[in-house]
Each structure stands twice: as structure tokens, then as C-alpha cells.
Design a protein around this motif. Structure first.
Motif, PDB file in Angstrom:
ATOM      1  N   VAL A 352     -19.102 -92.725  75.086  1.00 56.02           N
ATOM      2  CA  VAL A 352     -20.334 -92.910  75.849  1.00 56.02           C
ATOM      3  C   VAL A 352     -21.315 -93.702  74.980  1.00 56.02           C
ATOM      4  N   GLU A 353     -21.455 -94.973  75.290  1.00 48.99           N
ATOM      5  CA  GLU A 353     -22.316 -95.835  74.485  1.00 48.99           C
ATOM      6  C   GLU A 353     -23.780 -95.640  74.875  1.00 48.99           C
ATOM      7  N   PRO A 354     -24.714 -96.002  73.970  1.00 47.89           N
ATOM      8  CA  PRO A 354     -26.139 -95.690  74.178  1.00 47.89           C
ATOM      9  C   PRO A 354     -26.704 -96.043  75.554  1.00 47.89           C
ATOM     10  N   PRO A 355     -26.425 -97.220  76.127  1.00 50.56           N
ATOM     11  CA  PRO A 355     -27.027 -97.512  77.433  1.00 50.56           C
ATOM     12  C   PRO A 355     -26.534 -96.606  78.551  1.00 50.56           C
ATOM     13  N   PHE A 356     -25.408 -95.911  78.321  1.00 55.87           N
ATOM     14  CA  PHE A 356     -24.776 -95.176  79.404  1.00 55.87           C
ATOM     15  C   PHE A 356     -24.852 -93.661  79.225  1.00 55.87           C
ATOM     16  N   GLU A 357     -25.689 -93.240  78.282  1.00 55.80           N
ATOM     17  CA  GLU A 357     -26.140 -91.853  78.244  1.00 55.80           C
ATOM     18  C   GLU A 357     -27.305 -91.730  79.227  1.00 55.80           C
ATOM     19  N   TRP A 358     -27.757 -90.503  79.443  1.00 54.23           N
ATOM     20  CA  TRP A 358     -28.914 -90.331  80.320  1.00 54.23           C
ATOM     21  C   TRP A 358     -30.179 -90.897  79.683  1.00 54.23           C
ATOM     22  N   GLU A 359     -30.226 -90.926  78.365  1.00 51.59           N
ATOM     23  CA  GLU A 359     -31.358 -91.603  77.730  1.00 51.59           C
ATOM     24  C   GLU A 359     -31.368 -93.072  78.139  1.00 51.59           C
ATOM     25  N   GLY A 360     -30.194 -93.705  78.091  1.00 50.53           N
ATOM     26  CA  GLY A 360     -30.091 -95.100  78.500  1.00 50.53           C
ATOM     27  C   GLY A 360     -30.512 -95.297  79.942  1.00 50.53           C
ATOM     28  N   PHE A 361     -30.108 -94.369  80.812  1.00 53.80           N
ATOM     29  CA  PHE A 361     -30.500 -94.471  82.222  1.00 53.80           C
ATOM     30  C   PHE A 361     -32.017 -94.388  82.361  1.00 53.80           C
ATOM     31  N   ALA A 362     -32.652 -93.530  81.555  1.00 54.08           N
ATOM     32  CA  ALA A 362     -34.116 -93.413  81.602  1.00 54.08           C
ATOM     33  C   ALA A 362     -34.774 -94.727  81.191  1.00 54.08           C
ATOM     34  N   HIS A 363     -34.246 -95.379  80.153  1.00 53.32           N
ATOM     35  CA  HIS A 363     -34.783 -96.685  79.739  1.00 53.32           C
ATOM     36  C   HIS A 363     -34.614 -97.717  80.856  1.00 53.32           C
ATOM     37  N   ILE A 364     -33.455 -97.711  81.494  1.00 59.01           N
ATOM     38  CA  ILE A 364     -33.189 -98.665  82.577  1.00 59.01           C
ATOM     39  C   ILE A 364     -34.114 -98.397  83.761  1.00 59.01           C
ATOM     40  N   ALA A 365     -34.307 -97.119  84.090  1.00 56.82           N
ATOM     41  CA  ALA A 365     -35.199 -96.762  85.197  1.00 56.82           C
ATOM     42  C   ALA A 365     -36.626 -97.228  84.917  1.00 56.82           C
ATOM     43  N   LEU A 366     -37.077 -97.041  83.680  1.00 57.14           N
ATOM     44  CA  LEU A 366     -38.419 -97.489  83.299  1.00 57.14           C
ATOM     45  C   LEU A 366     -38.524 -99.006  83.416  1.00 57.14           C
ATOM     46  N   HIS A 367     -37.525 -99.693  82.927  1.00 55.37           N
ATOM     47  CA  HIS A 367     -37.536-101.158  82.986  1.00 55.37           C
ATOM     48  C   HIS A 367     -37.592-101.641  84.437  1.00 55.37           C
ATOM     49  N   CYS A 368     -36.781-101.044  85.300  1.00 58.47           N
ATOM     50  CA  CYS A 368     -36.768-101.435  86.721  1.00 58.47           C
ATOM     51  C   CYS A 368     -38.138-101.234  87.355  1.00 58.47           C
ATOM     52  N   TRP A 369     -38.734-100.101  87.071  1.00 57.14           N
ATOM     53  CA  TRP A 369     -40.029 -99.778  87.678  1.00 57.14           C
ATOM     54  C   TRP A 369     -41.107-100.751  87.205  1.00 57.14           C
ATOM     55  N   VAL A 370     -41.119-101.051  85.910  1.00 53.34           N
ATOM     56  CA  VAL A 370     -42.114-101.978  85.368  1.00 53.34           C
ATOM     57  C   VAL A 370     -41.931-103.373  85.968  1.00 53.34           C
ATOM     58  N   GLU A 371     -40.685-103.818  86.068  1.00 55.33           N
ATOM     59  CA  GLU A 371     -40.429-105.140  86.643  1.00 55.33           C
ATOM     60  C   GLU A 371     -40.899-105.210  88.090  1.00 55.33           C
ATOM     61  N   LYS A 372     -40.759-104.118  88.798  1.00 50.60           N
ATOM     62  CA  LYS A 372     -41.198-104.078  90.197  1.00 50.60           C
ATOM     63  C   LYS A 372     -42.718-104.169  90.287  1.00 50.60           C
ATOM     64  N   GLN A 373     -43.393-103.527  89.332  1.00 48.02           N
ATOM     65  CA  GLN A 373     -44.855-103.561  89.338  1.00 48.02           C
ATOM     66  C   GLN A 373     -45.381-104.974  89.083  1.00 48.02           C
ATOM     67  N   LYS A 374     -44.628-105.748  88.318  1.00 47.27           N
ATOM     68  CA  LYS A 374     -45.065-107.115  88.015  1.00 47.27           C
ATOM     69  C   LYS A 374     -45.091-107.997  89.259  1.00 47.27           C
ATOM     70  N   LEU A 375     -44.287-107.625  90.249  1.00 41.53           N
ATOM     71  CA  LEU A 375     -44.131-108.483  91.423  1.00 41.53           C
ATOM     72  C   LEU A 375     -45.199-108.274  92.482  1.00 41.53           C
ATOM     73  N   GLY A 376     -45.918-107.183  92.424  1.00 42.14           N
ATOM     74  CA  GLY A 376     -46.903-106.952  93.477  1.00 42.14           C
ATOM     75  C   GLY A 376     -47.871-105.856  93.114  1.00 42.14           C
ATOM     76  N   GLY A 377     -48.889-105.697  93.941  1.00 44.23           N
ATOM     77  CA  GLY A 377     -49.890-104.662  93.704  1.00 44.23           C
ATOM     78  C   GLY A 377     -51.085-105.214  92.966  1.00 44.23           C
ATOM     79  N   SER A 378     -52.264-104.975  93.486  1.00 45.59           N
ATOM     80  CA  SER A 378     -53.478-105.556  92.909  1.00 45.59           C
ATOM     81  C   SER A 378     -53.727-105.080  91.487  1.00 45.59           C
ATOM     82  N   ARG A 379     -53.209-103.903  91.147  1.00 35.80           N
ATOM     83  CA  ARG A 379     -53.448-103.364  89.813  1.00 35.80           C
ATOM     84  C   ARG A 379     -52.858-104.275  88.740  1.00 35.80           C
TER      85      ARG A 379
END
Length: 567
Positions: A352-379
């Protein structure tokens, strides 16, 4: 048309391989250094051509993944899901095989033919030593096969190297020791020895075997098409980039490896003879991580407290990472069979390599959410807000890492990308239970993040790294460079040069850390509340496919250098 092209490539590979072998033979008998160097240069050119031609070939369809799943975990489609829910990373499990069903198992039959089972020990040793070449390691987060080829341009296809590719070892009898707590491994060859003369090497291995040494060959998934098919199917099944395979051949009344634990889960498949295993529970709440240093064994382990199992031909045992174990062929006269006490077993390592532990999933989830925020929303319309978002995200990445050092759930394998059998009326409940358990794990992680993430601890570790100009504590972040970043180029984080981003972060937050804490707390809370699980699953799957593509290219290249396409 594509099928015809593939056949042409295979024919070319077969011819190239034969030419390559002849050039290697000429070099070994050539007179003068200039002539040897010229031939060696040609040899590497041909080996690179073989590797390059093979990496895009379709893998030979030796065994279907579903066939491998049924062979290992049982015929019922629910068996694998039951295994994951009941035993995976929790407890060892033994699978007994009836002697009269082994011949009907296509996977066991494939392995039987691959290693000349049923012949003499000398013939078995020859069967997995013949034609070996070195398999140098590819960096865990390397996704460009050409970078790997550039690194090994002057060694690709070289002779095997001791420890990297093969070990010949035995463990001393504990009764012969007076001062050591645990038995010590004794190696027949020196570290780093390169075996240029295959015939002489095989002869020494046979001699060592007669002296009580086990022969342990690494990277079998790069050397045998049949083992590669099994390993690839298991990687799909567990949703991981790859599965490693080693083979261990041990003489009677011997122990190869000393008592130890692994940083990966293992499926042990007994192919020939019998072997007695002792397994002790993992006393530590945290699972060991891949590539991290091993802790010394607990000296208080009692020989009588371990679980004892004798594996017979066809049996398979699952050992979770972190569980201390040892194995030997001294199984007692009543357990011996026609093979006079020697044993051959295959280990399938689910790493089980680092990106594919649950820690890795948490990093990926954070990255996805941040990228989504960049695309829209007045904030996020104002550049200052965008900059703060990137910096808060970086702190949260660090905080997640620090939290994973103490919270066991982050180290568990994330198998949201596992390729499960198609749903049917009898398996729907099991599939739902497995998928529900994955979603529940993510929800638990989010609760832990919102409750336990420490901005001050994360900022302190960042400030220390900047102060000492030392990025080593943050090299674990390098794999995040494979996640796509949108938005303004000057706001993207260079994870290959992380110190620069950390310096910018310290400069931004050091003047008013209390205000930064308030902002970070709000940022973390919004992430935990609004992150989309399915988005993270999709990005996780995309990254996994990138890793799998490179690993498969490496595997195909190495198989070709082991004569996989020779006709």
C-alpha cells in the motif's frame, strides 16, 4: 489490424531477444577492453529497444482476474468481500485446499508448470534461476517510464545482483546461540555480488541448498508471465498500483528468513511440501508504512504465544502487515510427504503506497475540493483569497500528515478503486457493506480532521524546516505533483520544490498567527463539510491508473528482457 501489429512486434521482440543473447555471449568471450566495451554498448542499445517495444504490448491473457479471485478466496462471489470486512489488515487467515481439487485449479496448475514442481530440488532451482536479469527498482512515485530508462541506460539487462534480486540465506538454530535474543540470518553471498556466470551461480545455489540455505528470488512478477498475471489481477482486486511476488525454496529442517514483520500485507501460497509458520499479533495500533524504517522486534515475544499453522501444498495464508512471523521446514515426521521435507512457497505482497492509504485519499480529497473552489464562487474571485486558499490548503496537507502519525485509520489501505465482481442478487448485500465501510471510513477521517487538526503544530514544523533550510521532512509530498492544478500559474504549488512554497507560507502567516489560525479553522471546517466524496474517488482512480500504467510498462519491459516473447 491492431492484432496484426501486436503479432509483428512480438515477432520482432523474439528476434531481438535472440540477437541480444548472442551479443551478451560474444562480450563475455571477447578479447580486449575496447571490443568488450563496444559489445556492451550494443548490448544496452538492444536491451533498451526490447524494453521500449514491449511496454505498449497488450499483456498476454494468461489468467482472468476473476479466475484468480476465485482461486485464492473461494468460488462464491461474496468471499472476497467477506475477507476484506473480516480479516484485511486486521487478522491472519488460513485457506485450506483439498488435495483432490488442486489439479482443477487453473492458477495452481499454472504455477506448477512454471517452476517444474514434482522434479528434483536441483531442477526446481534451475527453473527459476535460468535466464535471470537484474530488475532495478523504479522510484515509487515515478510515472514517466522514460525517466527510469534514462537512469538505467547503462545497466538495463545486467546480470542479477545479490539482495536486490536474490538472496541465499539461512537462520541460525536458536539453540546454538547464547548471547542473542533472536536468531541471526546468515547469507551465502556478499551484498552486491553480481552473478555474471549463470551456470556457476546455479551450481553454488544448489550447493548452498544442500547446506541448509534457502533460495529467495525477488520480483517474480517481472520474470514470469504466469506470476505477472496473478499479481496484476490481485492489484486490480485490491485497487492498488501493483503486487509484488517472491519465491522461497527451503531445504528440510531449515529456516530461511529470521523472525520479522513486513511493511506490506502478504498472501503466502504453499506450492510444494510443507512449512510451519508462527505468527504473533501486531501489538502496535499503527500499521507500518511502506519504505519507512523498521522498529526493533519486541524482545518479550513468547514462542508459546504465537499462532502455529502448518501449510500443505495448495494452502494459502494471509498475514497482515505488522504481524511478526517466522517459518521453517521442521514440521515433524508425521507432516512430511514425498518431497522429503523441502518446501517451495510463493508470497504475494500487497504493498500500500502512500497515495493509496487513507491519508493519501484525504490529501486527494482536499486537492479536489480546493481545485473546485478555484473555478467558481465569489469568495475566490479576489487574488488575495485565492492565495490564502492555496496556503491554507498547504497547511492542512501538513496537518493531515502529522495527524496520521498518531491516528491508525489514516494508515489503512484505501480500496475505493477495488475492481469487484459484478453485482448479483446474492452479492449485492456484501458489495454494499464493503462500499459502505469505505464511505464510513472517510466520514470518520473528516471528523478527525475537524476535531484534531493542529494549525500550530503544522505551522511550527513548517517554520522549523524554513529556518533550517531543510525540505527533507516534506519530501513525502512529492507525489502530490501528479495531481492537476488549475488557476493562476503563480498560485500553483511546486511540490518538487516545496521549500519555496513553505517560505511564502511562513512570510504570510507569521505576522498575525492568531488571525491565520481563525482563517485556517474556518477553511478546514468548510472542507470537511462540503468536500464531495465521489469527486475524490474519481481523482483517486485517475491517479491509480497513472501509477498502474507505469508499473505495467515496467513489468512488460522486464518480462520481455526475461524472454517472455521468445518463440
Amino acid at each position: 489490424m491492431q492484432s496484426m501489429q501486436q503479432e509483428l512486434v512480438r515477432s520482432a521482440l523474439s528476434l531481438l531477444y535472440k540477437v541480444w543473447k548472442k551479443v551478451k555471449l560474444l562480450r563475455s568471450s571477447a578479447d580486449g577492453n575496447n571490443r568488450k566495451n563496444q559489445l556492451q554498448s550494443r548490448e544496452y542499445e538492444i536491451s533498451k529497444a526490447i524494453f521500449n517495444l514491449s511496454i505498449e504490448l497488450a499483456s498476454p491473457a494468461c489468467l482472468e482476474p476473476d479466475v484468480v479471485r476465485k482461486s485464492i478466496f473461494g468460488q462464491a462471489e461474496s468471499n472476497f468481500e467477506n475477507f476484506v470486512l473480516a480479516y484485511w489488515e486486521k487478522s491472519p487467515n488460513l485457506y485450506r485446499r483439498k488435495q483432490n481439487t488442486q489439479n482443477d485449479d487453473p492458477v495452481f496448475a499454472a504455477l506448477n508448470s512454471a517452476f517444474n514442481l514434482g522434479t528434483t530440488p536441483d531442477a526446481i532451482i534451475e527453473s527459476f534461476i535460468k535466464g535471470l536479469v537484474s530488475c532495478p527498482a523504479i522510484a515509487s512515485d515515478e510515472l514517466d517510464i522514460n525517466s527510469f530508462l534514462h537512469e538505467v541506460h547503462d545497466s538495463l539487462g545486467d546480470a542479477i545482483k545479490y539482495r536486490q534480486d536474490i538472496r541465499v540465506l539461512r537462520t541460525e538454530d536458536p539453540s546454538d546461540q547464547t548471547s542473542r535474543v533472536y536468531a541471526r540470518e546468515e547469507h551465502f553471498f556478499d551484498d552486491g555480488t553480481v552473478f555474471l556466470d549463470e551456470e556457476a551461480f546455479a551450481k553454488k545455489c544448489k550447493h548452498a541448498f544442500k547446506k541448509g540455505y534457502s533460495v529467495a528470488l525477488r520480483g517474480l512478477e517481472f520474470r514470469s508471465k504466469k506470476v505477472a498475471a496473478i499479481a496484476s489481477a490481485l492489484a486490480d482486486l485490491f485497487g492498488q498500483p501493483s503486487v509484488g511476488a517472491n519465491i522461497y525454496f527451503s531445504p528440510p529442517r531449515s529456516q530461511g528468513l529470521a523472525r520479522h514483520y513486513d511493511d506490506h500485507c502478504v498472501l503466502v501460497w504453499q506450492l510444494l511440501g510443507c512449512k510451519k509458520w508462527m505468527i504473533w499479533p501486531n501489538p502496535k495500533p499503527l500499521l507500518p508504512r511502506l519504505y519507512e524504517p523498521f522498529d526493533p522486534l519486541d524482545c518479550t515475544l513468547d514462542d508459546n504465544s504465537g499462532r502455529v499453522e502448518v501449510l500443505h501444498e495448495g494452502d494459502m495464508m494471509y498475514i497482515p502487515r505488522g504481524y511478526v512471523h517466522e517459518a521453517h521446514t521442521d514440521v515433524g515426521e508425521s507432516q512430511m510427504n514425498a518431497y522429503a521435507g523441502y518446501s517451495l512457497h510463493l508470497t504475494l505482497a500487497i504493498e500500500v503506497e502512500p497515495p493509496f492509504e487513507w491519508e493519501g485519499f484525504a490529501h486527494i480529497a482536499l486537492h479536489c475540493w480546493v481545485e473546485k473552489q478555484k473555478l467558481g464562487g465569489s469568495r475566490f474571485d479576489r487574488s488575495r483569497a485565492k492565495e490564502e486558499t492555496s496556503l491554507f490548503a498547504l497547511v492542512l496537507h501538513v496537518a493531515i500528515r502529522l495527524l496520521s502519525n498518531n491516528d491508525p485509520i489514516f494508515r489503512k489501505a484505501c480500496i475505493v478503486a477495488a475492481k469487484l465482481p459484478s453485482s448479483s442478487s446474492c452479492t449485492t448485500a456484501h458489495l454494499k457493506a464493503l462500499r459502505s465501510s469505505q464511505r464510513s471510513t472517510f466520514d470518520e477521517i473528516l471528523r478527525s480532521l475537524e476535531k484534531n487538526c493542529s494549525f500550530k503544530e503544522a505551522l511550527k514544523s513548517i517554520e522549523l524546516a524554513v529556518q533550517e533550510n531543510n525540505d527533507e521532512p516534506f519530501l513525502w509530498m512529492s507525489w502530490l505533483r501528479h495531481l492537476p492544478q488549475g488557476g493562476d500559474a503563480d498560485l500553483r504549488i511546486d511540490f518538487c520544490n516545496i521549500l519555496e512554497a513553505l517560505e511564502e507560507l511562513v512570510e504570510a502567516f507569521s505576522s498575525n498567527p492568531e488571525q491565520a489560525l481563525v482563517g485556517f479553522t474556518g477553511f478546514t471546517s468548510r472542507f470537511c463539510r462540503y468536500v464531495v466524496y465521489q469527486d475524490a474517488c474519481e481523482s483517486f482512480g485517475t491517479l491509480l491508473q497513472m501509477y498502474r500504467t507505469t508499473r505495467n510498462q515496467y513489468m512488460r519491459g522486464m518480462l520481455a528482457l526475461h524472454g517472455a516473447h521468445v518463440s
